[in-house]
Design an enzyme around this catalytic site. Structure first.
Site, PDB file in Angstrom:
ATOM      1  N   SER A 130       9.568  37.490  24.135  1.00  0.00           N
ATOM      2  CA  SER A 130      10.116  37.283  22.738  1.00  0.00           C
ATOM      3  C   SER A 130      10.605  35.779  22.640  1.00  0.00           C
ATOM      4  O   SER A 130      11.185  35.250  23.636  1.00  0.00           O
ATOM      5  CB  SER A 130      11.135  38.395  22.288  1.00  0.00           C
ATOM      6  OG  SER A 130      11.975  37.785  21.275  1.00  0.00           O
ATOM      7  N   TYR A 143      19.390  41.839  25.565  1.00  0.00           N
ATOM      8  CA  TYR A 143      17.692  41.954  25.246  1.00  0.00           C
ATOM      9  C   TYR A 143      17.032  40.631  25.426  1.00  0.00           C
ATOM     10  O   TYR A 143      16.187  40.283  26.131  1.00  0.00           O
ATOM     11  CB  TYR A 143      17.488  42.184  23.607  1.00  0.00           C
ATOM     12  CG  TYR A 143      16.036  42.168  23.203  1.00  0.00           C
ATOM     13  CD1 TYR A 143      15.116  43.071  23.616  1.00  0.00           C
ATOM     14  CD2 TYR A 143      15.835  41.082  22.527  1.00  0.00           C
ATOM     15  CE1 TYR A 143      13.853  42.921  23.184  1.00  0.00           C
ATOM     16  CE2 TYR A 143      14.453  41.083  21.942  1.00  0.00           C
ATOM     17  CZ  TYR A 143      13.626  41.877  22.397  1.00  0.00           C
ATOM     18  OH  TYR A 143      12.156  41.741  21.774  1.00  0.00           O
TER      19      TYR A 143
END
Ligand SMILES: NC(=O)c1ccc[n+]([C@@H]2O[C@H](COP(=O)([O-])OP(=O)(O)OC[C@H]3O[C@@H](n4cnc5c(N)ncnc54)[C@H](OP(=O)(O)O)[C@@H]3O)[C@@H](O)[C@H]2O)c1
Length: 248
Positions: A130, A143
């Site tokens: 990501s 995350y």
């Protein structure tokens, strides 16, 4: 690497990017092994791709996914969970769970699948990371850390596994920005910003297929995301000022 006839294990194949990738790879002639927890959703993807279902909860370290998968030519490590909010308000177990699913499970899967790929002299490893793992995102520290871990893992493996005359084991890190999937609703905080506009999961899926076929080391989706990543690398101080100013 030719996808036609290749046996591809996709984690997170029951939804979003993973499901779209399964459909894209199947259209290119790959044989799919589909993993996820939601058996109904997996069955739907299996019916559309002719793939084999391999249900597993990746937060369970005893999940023997690699053994059950058998021969795998391409791994698409896509399963992932998010959480958004101030770290001090995160409940116990959430960080461990995210690290287990997003990072540890895929490190272990790679460790177990790699010997077979090396023996056959052929394989490809794809990690869906990501942009959060490249530049960091406010209130997504854990995350982002799992995705940064995946990126460093992929980068390091690439040195270890040099491609030989178009053969060998390739490694691709995929860096999506915002993608239109159930991810945000599931993490408990929907995506409400107008910009950047979410891209369709099919776009990420196509980028993954091309990356495997052409042995691309890194793909950003959308491609312009490479610019903020470069700015962050070249001028992190300036990037932080801009990020603070423009983050909601
Ligand atoms: N959407 C975005 O904007 C975006 C941006 C950058 C990166 N990503 C990354 O892209 C990947 C796919 O996300 P998505 O957007 O497609 O979200 P999604 O639609 O929520 O899909 C997530 C997938 O991960 C699987 N999964 C989650 N926890 C699992 C567990 N404990 N065990 C096994 N499988 C598990 C889910 O399976 P079940 O549904 O069967 O539980 C589902 O197939 C994730 O790694 C995410 O971090 C997404």
């Amino acid at each position: 690497m030719r996808l036609a006839g290749a046996r591809v294990l996709v984690t997170g194949a029951s939804s979003g990017i993973g499901a779209a990738t399964a459909l894209e790879l199947s259209a290119r002639g790959a044989r799919l092994v589909l993993s996820g927890r939601d058996q109904e959703a997996l069955a739907d993807v299996a019916a559309r791709t002719g793939g084999e279902m391999l249900p597993a909860d990746l937060s369970d370290p005893s999940a023997d996914l690699a053994v059950r998968a058998g021969r795998v030519d391409v791994l698409v490590a896509c399963a992932g969970e998010g959480w958004s909010g101030p770290l001090a308000r995160m409940s116990g177990g959430t960080a461990e769970r995210m690290i287990a699913v997003n990072l540890t499970a895929h490190v272990q899967l790679t460790r177990l699948l790699l010997p077979g790929m090396l023996e056959r002299g052929r394989g490809h490893l794809v990690y869906v990371a990501s942009i959060a793992g490249v530049v960091g995102v406010r209130e997504e520290a854990v995350y982002a850390a799992t995705k940064a871990g995946l990126l460093a893992f992929a980068e390091s493996l690439r040195y270890e596994l040099p491609a030989v005359d178009g053969n060998g084991v390739g490694v691709t890190a995929v860096v999506p920005g915002v993608v239109d999937t159930p991810f945000f609703a599931r993490r408990g905080r929907p995506y409400t910003r107008r910009r950047p506009a979410p891209v369709a999961p099919e776009r990420v899926a196509r980028a993954i297929a091309v990356a495997v076929e052409r042995d691309r080391a890194e793909v950003y989706v959308p491609a312009w995301l490479r610019l903020p990543a470069r700015l962050h690398g070249a001028a992190p101080g300036a990037f932080r000022v801009l990020a603070r100013r423009f983050s909601p």
